[in-house]
Design a protein around this motif. Sequence first.
Motif, mmCIF file in Angstrom:
data_model
loop_
_atom_site.group_PDB
_atom_site.id
_atom_site.type_symbol
_atom_site.label_atom_id
_atom_site.label_comp_id
_atom_site.label_asym_id
_atom_site.label_seq_id
_atom_site.Cartn_x
_atom_site.Cartn_y
_atom_site.Cartn_z
ATOM 1 N N ASP A 1 -7.063 3.473 -4.882
ATOM 2 C CA ASP A 1 -8.818 4.530 -4.071
ATOM 3 C C ASP A 1 -8.605 5.594 -3.775
ATOM 4 O O ASP A 1 -7.990 5.974 -2.300
ATOM 5 C CB ASP A 1 -9.108 3.125 -2.714
ATOM 6 N N ASN A 2 -9.045 5.960 -4.620
ATOM 7 C CA ASN A 2 -8.566 7.795 -4.982
ATOM 8 C C ASN A 2 -9.300 8.260 -3.456
ATOM 9 O O ASN A 2 -9.115 9.333 -2.759
ATOM 10 C CB ASN A 2 -9.542 8.445 -5.972
ATOM 11 N N ALA A 3 -10.513 7.305 -2.425
ATOM 12 C CA ALA A 3 -10.969 7.978 -1.676
ATOM 13 C C ALA A 3 -10.845 7.758 -0.179
ATOM 14 O O ALA A 3 -10.565 9.099 0.717
ATOM 15 C CB ALA A 3 -12.372 7.453 -1.718
ATOM 16 N N LYS A 4 -9.470 6.759 -0.576
ATOM 17 C CA LYS A 4 -8.883 6.641 0.853
ATOM 18 C C LYS A 4 -6.928 7.860 0.527
ATOM 19 O O LYS A 4 -6.117 6.547 1.247
ATOM 20 C CB LYS A 4 -8.311 4.974 0.778
ATOM 21 N N ASN A 5 -6.740 7.909 -0.156
ATOM 22 C CA ASN A 5 -5.336 8.767 -0.981
ATOM 23 C C ASN A 5 -4.744 7.466 -1.211
ATOM 24 O O ASN A 5 -3.342 7.675 -0.851
ATOM 25 C CB ASN A 5 -5.294 10.045 -0.586
ATOM 26 N N THR A 6 -4.516 6.435 -1.664
ATOM 27 C CA THR A 6 -3.895 5.367 -1.732
ATOM 28 C C THR A 6 -4.032 4.332 -3.187
ATOM 29 O O THR A 6 -4.793 4.362 -3.629
ATOM 30 C CB THR A 6 -4.726 4.443 -0.742
ATOM 31 N N SER B 1 -0.187 11.680 0.575
ATOM 32 C CA SER B 1 -0.839 13.173 0.943
ATOM 33 C C SER B 1 0.218 14.198 1.018
ATOM 34 O O SER B 1 1.137 14.416 0.558
ATOM 35 C CB SER B 1 -0.486 13.213 2.579
ATOM 36 N N SER C 1 1.093 -1.689 0.058
ATOM 37 C CA SER C 1 -0.063 0.152 0.561
ATOM 38 C C SER C 1 1.060 1.012 0.278
ATOM 39 O O SER C 1 2.496 1.247 0.575
ATOM 40 C CB SER C 1 -1.212 -0.301 1.048
ATOM 41 N N VAL D 1 0.045 5.256 1.122
ATOM 42 C CA VAL D 1 -0.623 6.934 1.088
ATOM 43 C C VAL D 1 0.000 8.002 1.025
ATOM 44 O O VAL D 1 1.261 7.950 1.242
ATOM 45 C CB VAL D 1 -0.869 6.135 2.302
#
Length: 124
Positions: free
Chosen positions: A73-78, A25, A21, A23
Amino acid sequence: QVQLVESGGGLVQAGGSLSLSCVASGGTFTSYGMGWFRQAPGKEREFAAAISWSGGIRKYADSVKGRFTISRDNAKNTVYLQMNSLKPEDTAVYYCAAVRSSDSPSTSSAYHYWGQGTQVTVSS
């Protein structure tokens, strides 16, 4: 400035699976194409997989095609890299990278931001 943090690396036997994964930010995730690269000891960094901002375009190196799957997953920035049927030659530090583009390039020089890497070791 975008920060990328990878996780999920580890030690696995040949034939096993791992899921990485990354992430992101500090930026608008949907503005970036994302890629996974890897670097084995004594070798140059090489492309593994990339995905466009929407997820509609995915690219893979021939060496991982059919075994690795990149997703986001664009909603989770991942962004994820599912790695199946792992081989000892997949052993490397895996890096997540972001490019300020809707594209999904396979050349490392195109990418603007890089994570610190996560070690994947596949034993025979």
